[in-house]
Design an enzyme around this catalytic site. Structure first.
Site, PDB file in Angstrom:
ATOM      1  N   PRO A   1      16.317  61.933  86.984  1.00 12.34           N
ATOM      2  CA  PRO A   1      16.735  60.431  87.618  1.00 12.34           C
ATOM      3  C   PRO A   1      16.135  59.415  86.572  1.00 12.34           C
ATOM      4  O   PRO A   1      15.339  59.778  85.537  1.00 12.34           O
ATOM      5  CB  PRO A   1      15.479  60.178  88.581  1.00 12.34           C
ATOM      6  CG  PRO A   1      15.120  61.446  88.979  1.00 12.34           C
ATOM      7  CD  PRO A   1      15.202  62.406  87.765  1.00 12.34           C
ATOM      8  N   GLU A   2      16.941  58.239  86.493  1.00 19.66           N
ATOM      9  CA  GLU A   2      16.766  57.198  85.400  1.00 19.66           C
ATOM     10  C   GLU A   2      16.254  55.916  86.178  1.00 19.66           C
ATOM     11  O   GLU A   2      15.639  56.234  87.348  1.00 19.66           O
ATOM     12  CB  GLU A   2      18.178  56.998  84.627  1.00 19.66           C
ATOM     13  CG  GLU A   2      18.722  58.066  84.027  1.00 19.66           C
ATOM     14  CD  GLU A   2      20.040  57.767  83.302  1.00 19.66           C
ATOM     15  OE1 GLU A   2      20.316  56.681  82.825  1.00 19.66           O
ATOM     16  OE2 GLU A   2      20.889  58.774  83.279  1.00 19.66           O
TER      17      GLU A   2
ATOM     18  N   LYS B   1      11.325  55.009  83.135  1.00 19.20           N
ATOM     19  CA  LYS B   1      11.294  56.185  84.073  1.00 19.20           C
ATOM     20  C   LYS B   1      10.102  56.529  84.763  1.00 19.20           C
ATOM     21  O   LYS B   1       9.963  57.591  85.372  1.00 19.20           O
ATOM     22  CB  LYS B   1      12.248  57.533  83.635  1.00 19.20           C
ATOM     23  CG  LYS B   1      13.497  56.714  82.908  1.00 19.20           C
ATOM     24  CD  LYS B   1      14.111  58.357  82.391  1.00 19.20           C
ATOM     25  CE  LYS B   1      14.892  57.843  81.193  1.00 19.20           C
ATOM     26  NZ  LYS B   1      15.498  58.980  80.477  1.00 19.20           N
TER      27      LYS B   1
ATOM     28  N   ARG C   1      24.069  65.297  74.149  1.00 13.02           N
ATOM     29  CA  ARG C   1      24.638  64.862  75.471  1.00 13.02           C
ATOM     30  C   ARG C   1      26.057  64.800  75.533  1.00 13.02           C
ATOM     31  O   ARG C   1      26.634  64.046  74.946  1.00 13.02           O
ATOM     32  CB  ARG C   1      23.902  63.812  76.075  1.00 13.02           C
ATOM     33  CG  ARG C   1      22.329  63.726  75.902  1.00 13.02           C
ATOM     34  CD  ARG C   1      21.647  64.884  76.819  1.00 13.02           C
ATOM     35  NE  ARG C   1      21.930  64.569  78.035  1.00 13.02           N
ATOM     36  CZ  ARG C   1      21.105  63.852  78.844  1.00 13.02           C
ATOM     37  NH1 ARG C   1      20.029  63.075  78.372  1.00 13.02           N
ATOM     38  NH2 ARG C   1      21.351  64.089  80.178  1.00 13.02           N
TER      39      ARG C   1
END
Ligand SMILES: [Zn+2]
Length: 272
Positions: A2-3, A57, A260
């Site tokens: 999660p960000e 985060k 990425r």
């Protein structure tokens, strides 16, 4: 994942369960998941979480006597607050029993997350994990990008590193760059002031919109109430490689950048 928006949503849904409620028991199910302070985490028994904080985060629970529990959700970390008779899910590594009868449980199948226990905020603040974080992405302005003038490197890699801005990962970097019309491989030192202003604005816009929708659930992310986020339906580039750009109609490109998968529009995200 999660960000920032997902961690913010976890914080919002966690607070009603834990704020000002005494901890009556602590169970460490996997010692290695407590990355710092595994020998002292039992000192939380009898204390109450006075407030929570989020930076990037990272989520911090600050106790009434100053102790700090830092929570990092990593890739698949999830917090559940439920009654103790609910069977524990596999990959539950830590739990705290609360005076209300609920149990705080931290699960993380892939174990890229972790928990850090500190006896004070001063120690938490200067720890290895928090010491190098840039400004929280919700507060970013063009002035935070000032150092880029003298920095080598590419835009996407810098934003993923957390050193200039904390809170962005692959999804929100791609979405912000698209909104600001900036190329992910843009050289930092050539970025002009007006682009910095657009980028800072785009980051805040994308994150705030996602927060209002409870974040993005791609697979397993859920908040403490076990609800999924709804922002996935509003993504403009992430996961849309090969589909038309929503702004110019050009086919979106997918390329591996900084390890990425990166999706962007070769037409309206030009290098400067
Ligand atoms: Zn386009």
């Amino acid at each position: 994942m999660p960000e920032l928006p997902e961690v913010q949503e976890v914080r919002r849904t966690l607070e009603p369960f834990v704020l000002n409620v005494a901890i009556v028991g602590v169970t460490v199910l996997r010692k290695s998941y407590i990355r710092a302070g595994v020998g002292t985490v039992s000192a939380l028994v009898g204390r109450k979480i006075h407030r929570t904080l989020r930076h990037g985060k990272k989520l911090f629970c600050i106790f009434d006597d100053g102790q700090v529990l830092l929570i990092h959700l990593g890739m698949s970390g999830c917090i559940d607050c439920c009654k103790p008779d609910v069977p524990r899910r596999p990959h539950t590594h830590f739990s705290m029993r609360l005076a209300t009868g609920f149990e705080f449980r931290m699960e993380d199948p892939r174990r890229f997350g972790g928990l850090w226990h500190y006896s004070s905020w001063a120690l938490a603040e200067k720890s290895e994990i928090t010491g190098k974080m840039g400004v929280d992405a919700l507060d970013v302005t063009a002035s935070h990008f000032a150092a880029w003038r003298n920095m080598r490197g590419r835009l996407k890699a810098n934003l993923l590193s957390q050193r200039t801005v904390a809170g962005l990962g692959n999804i929100y970097v791609d979405e912000s760059l698209w909104l600001a019309r900036l190329h992910p491989l843009q050289v930092l030192e050539n970025i002009r002031e007006k682009h910095k202003v657009s980028l800072a604005g785009a980051i805040r816009t994308v994150l705030n919109k996602s927060i209002t929708m409870g974040g993005t659930t791609l697979r397993d992310y859920r908040n403490v109430a076990q609800q999924k986020g709804q922002f996935a339906q509003s993504l403009c580039v992430y996961g849309r490689a090969g589909l038309p750009c929503l702004r110019c109609g050009n086919k979106l490109i997918s390329k591996v950048i900084s390890g990425r998968t990166t999706v962007f529009c070769g037409q309206c995200q030009r290098r400067i």
